[in-house]
Design a protein around this motif. Structure first.
Motif, PDB file in Angstrom:
ATOM      1  N   GLN A 137       0.836  -1.201   0.000  1.00 48.92           N
ATOM      2  CA  GLN A 137       0.000   0.000   0.000  1.00 48.92           C
ATOM      3  C   GLN A 137       0.867   1.245   0.000  1.00 48.92           C
ATOM      4  O   GLN A 137       2.034   1.226   0.406  1.00 48.92           O
ATOM      5  CB  GLN A 137      -0.958   0.018   1.184  1.00 48.92           C
ATOM      6  CG  GLN A 137      -0.337   0.349   2.516  1.00 48.92           C
ATOM      7  CD  GLN A 137      -1.366   0.345   3.647  1.00 48.92           C
ATOM      8  OE1 GLN A 137      -2.422  -0.283   3.561  1.00 48.92           O
ATOM      9  NE2 GLN A 137      -1.045   1.038   4.718  1.00 48.92           N
ATOM     10  N   LYS A 139       0.094   5.648   0.639  1.00 46.07           N
ATOM     11  CA  LYS A 139      -0.940   6.590   1.038  1.00 46.07           C
ATOM     12  C   LYS A 139      -0.372   8.007   1.046  1.00 46.07           C
ATOM     13  O   LYS A 139       0.846   8.189   1.124  1.00 46.07           O
ATOM     14  CB  LYS A 139      -1.532   6.228   2.398  1.00 46.07           C
ATOM     15  CG  LYS A 139      -0.607   6.323   3.591  1.00 46.07           C
ATOM     16  CD  LYS A 139      -1.365   5.929   4.865  1.00 46.07           C
ATOM     17  CE  LYS A 139      -0.574   6.182   6.134  1.00 46.07           C
ATOM     18  NZ  LYS A 139       0.517   5.239   6.335  1.00 46.07           N
ATOM     19  N   GLN A 148      -0.474  11.983  -5.260  1.00 46.68           N
ATOM     20  CA  GLN A 148      -1.532  11.095  -5.742  1.00 46.68           C
ATOM     21  C   GLN A 148      -1.332  10.756  -7.216  1.00 46.68           C
ATOM     22  O   GLN A 148      -1.488   9.607  -7.629  1.00 46.68           O
ATOM     23  CB  GLN A 148      -2.899  11.740  -5.539  1.00 46.68           C
ATOM     24  CG  GLN A 148      -3.315  11.845  -4.089  1.00 46.68           C
ATOM     25  CD  GLN A 148      -4.629  12.558  -3.931  1.00 46.68           C
ATOM     26  OE1 GLN A 148      -5.629  12.138  -4.485  1.00 46.68           O
ATOM     27  NE2 GLN A 148      -4.629  13.652  -3.171  1.00 46.68           N
ATOM     28  N   ILE A 151       1.581   8.287  -7.567  1.00 46.11           N
ATOM     29  CA  ILE A 151       1.206   6.930  -7.158  1.00 46.11           C
ATOM     30  C   ILE A 151       0.326   6.280  -8.224  1.00 46.11           C
ATOM     31  O   ILE A 151       0.517   5.112  -8.577  1.00 46.11           O
ATOM     32  CB  ILE A 151       0.500   6.957  -5.792  1.00 46.11           C
ATOM     33  CG1 ILE A 151       1.474   7.408  -4.696  1.00 46.11           C
ATOM     34  CG2 ILE A 151      -0.068   5.579  -5.451  1.00 46.11           C
ATOM     35  CD1 ILE A 151       0.817   7.721  -3.366  1.00 46.11           C
ATOM     36  N   ALA A 152      -0.605   7.038  -8.769  1.00 46.18           N
ATOM     37  CA  ALA A 152      -1.471   6.492  -9.814  1.00 46.18           C
ATOM     38  C   ALA A 152      -0.661   6.114 -11.055  1.00 46.18           C
ATOM     39  O   ALA A 152      -0.944   5.092 -11.700  1.00 46.18           O
ATOM     40  CB  ALA A 152      -2.557   7.496 -10.169  1.00 46.18           C
ATOM     41  N   ALA A 156      -0.844   1.856  -9.234  1.00 47.45           N
ATOM     42  CA  ALA A 156      -1.561   1.485  -8.007  1.00 47.45           C
ATOM     43  C   ALA A 156      -3.026   1.880  -8.124  1.00 47.45           C
ATOM     44  O   ALA A 156      -3.370   2.863  -8.776  1.00 47.45           O
ATOM     45  CB  ALA A 156      -0.929   2.179  -6.802  1.00 47.45           C
ATOM     46  N   ARG A 157      -3.873   1.124  -7.479  1.00 48.84           N
ATOM     47  CA  ARG A 157      -5.311   1.371  -7.511  1.00 48.84           C
ATOM     48  C   ARG A 157      -5.728   2.195  -6.298  1.00 48.84           C
ATOM     49  O   ARG A 157      -5.395   1.855  -5.159  1.00 48.84           O
ATOM     50  CB  ARG A 157      -6.061   0.044  -7.519  1.00 48.84           C
ATOM     51  CG  ARG A 157      -7.574   0.209  -7.632  1.00 48.84           C
ATOM     52  CD  ARG A 157      -8.264  -1.117  -7.799  1.00 48.84           C
ATOM     53  NE  ARG A 157      -7.824  -1.756  -9.031  1.00 48.84           N
ATOM     54  CZ  ARG A 157      -8.243  -2.945  -9.438  1.00 48.84           C
ATOM     55  NH1 ARG A 157      -9.097  -3.632  -8.707  1.00 48.84           N
ATOM     56  NH2 ARG A 157      -7.808  -3.452 -10.570  1.00 48.84           N
ATOM     57  N   ARG A 158      -6.461   3.261  -6.561  1.00 45.47           N
ATOM     58  CA  ARG A 158      -6.985   4.084  -5.468  1.00 45.47           C
ATOM     59  C   ARG A 158      -8.100   3.310  -4.777  1.00 45.47           C
ATOM     60  O   ARG A 158      -9.055   2.860  -5.399  1.00 45.47           O
ATOM     61  CB  ARG A 158      -7.514   5.405  -6.027  1.00 45.47           C
ATOM     62  CG  ARG A 158      -8.057   6.349  -4.971  1.00 45.47           C
ATOM     63  CD  ARG A 158      -8.614   7.605  -5.629  1.00 45.47           C
ATOM     64  NE  ARG A 158      -9.357   8.408  -4.690  1.00 45.47           N
ATOM     65  CZ  ARG A 158      -9.087   9.665  -4.376  1.00 45.47           C
ATOM     66  NH1 ARG A 158      -8.075  10.269  -4.961  1.00 45.47           N
ATOM     67  NH2 ARG A 158      -9.821  10.317  -3.511  1.00 45.47           N
ATOM     68  N   GLU A 159      -7.969   3.165  -3.449  1.00 47.38           N
ATOM     69  CA  GLU A 159      -8.936   2.367  -2.699  1.00 47.38           C
ATOM     70  C   GLU A 159      -9.973   3.211  -1.972  1.00 47.38           C
ATOM     71  O   GLU A 159     -11.088   2.776  -1.758  1.00 47.38           O
ATOM     72  CB  GLU A 159      -8.203   1.502  -1.673  1.00 47.38           C
ATOM     73  CG  GLU A 159      -7.338   0.451  -2.308  1.00 47.38           C
ATOM     74  CD  GLU A 159      -6.664  -0.429  -1.282  1.00 47.38           C
ATOM     75  OE1 GLU A 159      -6.596  -1.649  -1.519  1.00 47.38           O
ATOM     76  OE2 GLU A 159      -6.198   0.094  -0.254  1.00 47.38           O
ATOM     77  N   TYR A 178      -5.721   6.258   0.218  1.00 45.46           N
ATOM     78  CA  TYR A 178      -5.037   4.968   0.170  1.00 45.46           C
ATOM     79  C   TYR A 178      -5.029   4.410  -1.244  1.00 45.46           C
ATOM     80  O   TYR A 178      -6.037   4.473  -1.960  1.00 45.46           O
ATOM     81  CB  TYR A 178      -5.731   3.957   1.090  1.00 45.46           C
ATOM     82  CG  TYR A 178      -5.267   4.032   2.516  1.00 45.46           C
ATOM     83  CD1 TYR A 178      -4.376   3.085   3.022  1.00 45.46           C
ATOM     84  CD2 TYR A 178      -5.696   5.056   3.363  1.00 45.46           C
ATOM     85  CE1 TYR A 178      -3.945   3.146   4.335  1.00 45.46           C
ATOM     86  CE2 TYR A 178      -5.255   5.126   4.679  1.00 45.46           C
ATOM     87  CZ  TYR A 178      -4.383   4.172   5.152  1.00 45.46           C
ATOM     88  OH  TYR A 178      -3.939   4.233   6.447  1.00 45.46           O
ATOM     89  N   PHE A 179      -3.888   3.838  -1.612  1.00 47.43           N
ATOM     90  CA  PHE A 179      -3.694   3.123  -2.869  1.00 47.43           C
ATOM     91  C   PHE A 179      -3.073   1.771  -2.543  1.00 47.43           C
ATOM     92  O   PHE A 179      -2.427   1.613  -1.501  1.00 47.43           O
ATOM     93  CB  PHE A 179      -2.727   3.872  -3.791  1.00 47.43           C
ATOM     94  CG  PHE A 179      -3.191   5.196  -4.298  1.00 47.43           C
ATOM     95  CD1 PHE A 179      -3.701   5.326  -5.580  1.00 47.43           C
ATOM     96  CD2 PHE A 179      -3.093   6.334  -3.506  1.00 47.43           C
ATOM     97  CE1 PHE A 179      -4.104   6.563  -6.065  1.00 47.43           C
ATOM     98  CE2 PHE A 179      -3.493   7.571  -3.975  1.00 47.43           C
ATOM     99  CZ  PHE A 179      -4.004   7.681  -5.255  1.00 47.43           C
ATOM    100  N   SER A 180      -3.221   0.817  -3.453  1.00 45.22           N
ATOM    101  CA  SER A 180      -2.537  -0.464  -3.256  1.00 45.22           C
ATOM    102  C   SER A 180      -2.226  -1.123  -4.584  1.00 45.22           C
ATOM    103  O   SER A 180      -2.830  -0.820  -5.627  1.00 45.22           O
ATOM    104  CB  SER A 180      -3.387  -1.421  -2.411  1.00 45.22           C
ATOM    105  OG  SER A 180      -4.486  -1.892  -3.156  1.00 45.22           O
TER     106      SER A 180
END
Length: 197
Positions: A137, A139, A148, A151-152, A156-159, A178-180
């Motif tokens: 994860q 964040k 953000q 991270i994208a 990573a998928r935004r949760e 949060y992303f994971s």
């Protein structure tokens, strides 16, 4: 394969090397980002304006590492041979095969460069392929749009968002995004990140 506890390790790519963080990195790190309010804006504390102030942050991080809370890394820019930031494994839960990559910063001259992409490629690859993690994860503060977006771009998928999650050092409240990435998603993400480099 069951997950194993991450330990300090050196991982080398074409543009960066991540290696165990130590006080020896302090001078490079201060040259890279010391005194820069924009670098430290989202780091959960005041900007270090002197080497001693940054040294205190580094010392505190290493103390937390000795307690098993973090595995911290210096990020070395291979072309210059200089440390240009740091990052960590944190929120480590081996029983549930998960960890977080966080507490990351780089000197502003390395933003939107190969540094972050390859650092994440190395750390994600180690987490999924060597440590046996099933989830990583990441964040960030809901106001930190630059983070953000970065991270994208990793895939990573935004949760979701935890509202009023943490108090900032100025006393205001942050929502945390949060992303994971999951191990099943990693092969495709790995190819995409390698292609970006």
């Amino acid at each position: 394969m069951s997950a194993t506890t991450p330990l300090p390790v050196t991982l080398t790519g074409r543009h960066v090397r991540v290696e165990p963080l130590s006080p020896d990195h302090l001078d490079d790190l201060f040259a890279a980002g010391g005194g820069d309010d924009e670098v430290w804006r989202w780091q959960g504390g005041p900007t270090p304006h002197t080497p001693d102030e940054l040294g205190e942050k580094l010392t505190n991080l290493l103390a937390a590492a000795r307690r098993g809370e973090y595995v911290p890394f210096a990020v070395i820019h291979l072309a210059s041979g200089k440390a240009v930031g740091w990052t960590t494994y944190m929120d480590i839960d081996v029983a549930h095969e998960r960890l977080e990559i966080g507490s990351t910063w780089y000197g502003r001259s390395h933003w939107r460069s190969a540094v972050n992409t390859e650092t994440k490629l190395l750390l994600l690859g180690h987490a999924f392929e060597e440590l046996g993690m099933g989830r990583v994860q990441l964040k960030t503060d809901h106001l930190n749009v630059r983070s953000q977006d970065a991270i994208a771009r990793l895939g990573a998928r935004r949760e979701g968002v935890l509202r009023r999650h943490r108090r900032r050092h100025d006393g205001t409240w942050r929502d945390t995004v949060y992303f994971s990435l999951l191990v099943d998603e990693w092969p495709e993400v790995k190819v995409r990140l390698a292609a970006r480099l």
